[in-house]
Design a protein around this motif. Structure first.
Motif: not given
Length: 339
Positions: A79-80, A83-84, A86-87, A93, A95-96
């Motif tokens: 998940a993290l 998110q990176k 996507c950023e 992002q 969410p986890t």
């Protein structure tokens, strides 16, 4: 009821399962998401994912544990990483908590496709985010889809835990300050040609050197590289253009805390392979593939053996898989139970 599948002879290919998860981002927020039987995406012809590569994905697995329960391995790290990614691509992002809950829903809905314990098979999950909607200019989309599908898989490289040979590619996998650390489709599209050329020469895949100097190993096909030095240190390349593999960082931890090895992220020079007694490729799909030898120009370097797995690599493999399948004690928060 488990499906009528030859579990022990699964390859790494798509098998349609019953349900997948889909969620839409519109007007600045994600909806609740739902499970669907439809495995076909319906998107606008102007979707930025199609024209400008605004998309990213992840890969993780569900494991049937020894006690019959179902394990997810470190999904928070996937998940993290998503998110990176996507950023980096200006996408919203996920969410986890939403990511992990979606993974659980997909696994639970497709439990009949989860290979039984002892077969070596797993249920591979492919989460992804794509830019959609009616667009034409080079800019970020206003709408997105987050989806996860799954498929039962066996070994990524044929033969499972057997040494494979690789060849150094003349192509670059990523630019020095590009998207190499993000899990985006463009990185993989550019690897198709060198990968095909490697296989044509009867190698498992290509090895990519650092794009700036072409002197250091970065990645092995779609996997990370690691090696064991002759004085028993575990080393893996460090570079801002390498995808941060969850398997690699798990092995770094296990090598230090379970095997008692010194560990290091640093430079692995292609002309200093004699420093290493074992080497391997690692990733969610590959798990660990021992590297028998590397072809670099006219030179062919053999590590431990082209036919046998080195003892340290085997120990790392057993430790990692033992944790994933519930046979060995997992470090805190590494395992999330689906049931």
């Amino acid at each position: 009821m488990p499906k009528d599948i030859d579990w022990k002879n699964l390859g790494f290919s798509y098998i349609k399962t019953d349900k997948r998860y889909i969620s839409y981002f519109k007007d600045g927020k994600w909806d609740e998401g739902t499970l669907t039987e439809d495995n076909v995406l319906h998107i606008s012809e102007g979707s930025t994912a199609l024209h400008y590569g605004q998309q990213c994905f992840e890969g993780l697995k569900a494991y049937r544990a020894k006690d019959g329960s179902i394990n997810l391995f470190r999904p928070d790290q996937n998940a993290l990483r998503m998110q990176k990614s996507c950023e980096r691509l200006l996408m919203p992002q996920v969410p986890t908590e939403k990511f992990i809950e979606a993974c659980k829903q997909v696994v639970a809905a497709n439990e009949d496709y989860l290979p039984p314990y002892g077969t070596g098979g797993t249920l591979y999950l492919r989460p992804f985010v794509i830019g959609v909607g009616d667009n034409v200019g080079v800019q970020a989309a206003d709408e997105y889809i987050f989806s996860i599908f799954c498929t039962p898989v066996g070994a990524y490289f044929k033969g499972g835990l057997q040494p494979a040979n690789f060849i150094v590619s003349e192509f670059d996998r990523a630019a020095p300050r590009g998207t190499g650390a993000a899990k985006v489709g463009g990185n993989y599209a550019s690897s198709l040609l060198p990968g095909k050329e490697a296989k044509k020469r009867e190698f498992a895949d290509a090895i990519y050197l650092d794009p700036a100097s072409h002197t250091k190993i970065e990645e092995v096909g779609a996997a990370n590289f690691f090696a064991i030095t002759k004085d028993d240190r575990f080393i893996t390349p460090f570079s801002p253009s390498i995808l941060p593999s969850i398997t690699k960082y798990s092995l770094l931890y296990l090598a230090e805390h379970r095997l008692g090895l010194e560990v290091e992220e640093g430079d692995v020079y292609i002309d200093q392979l004699d420093d290493f007694k074992e080497a391997g490729a690692c990733g969610t799909a590959a798990v660990i593939t021992p590297i028998g030898g590397i072809q670099n120009g006219e030179d062919f370097h053999v590590f431990y053996s082209e036919t046998e797995v080195g003892p340290v690599t085997k120990e790392l493999y057993d430790e990692l898989c033992g944790i994933q399948f519930g046979e060995r004690q997992a470090p805190e928060d590494w395992i999330v139970k689906v049931k």
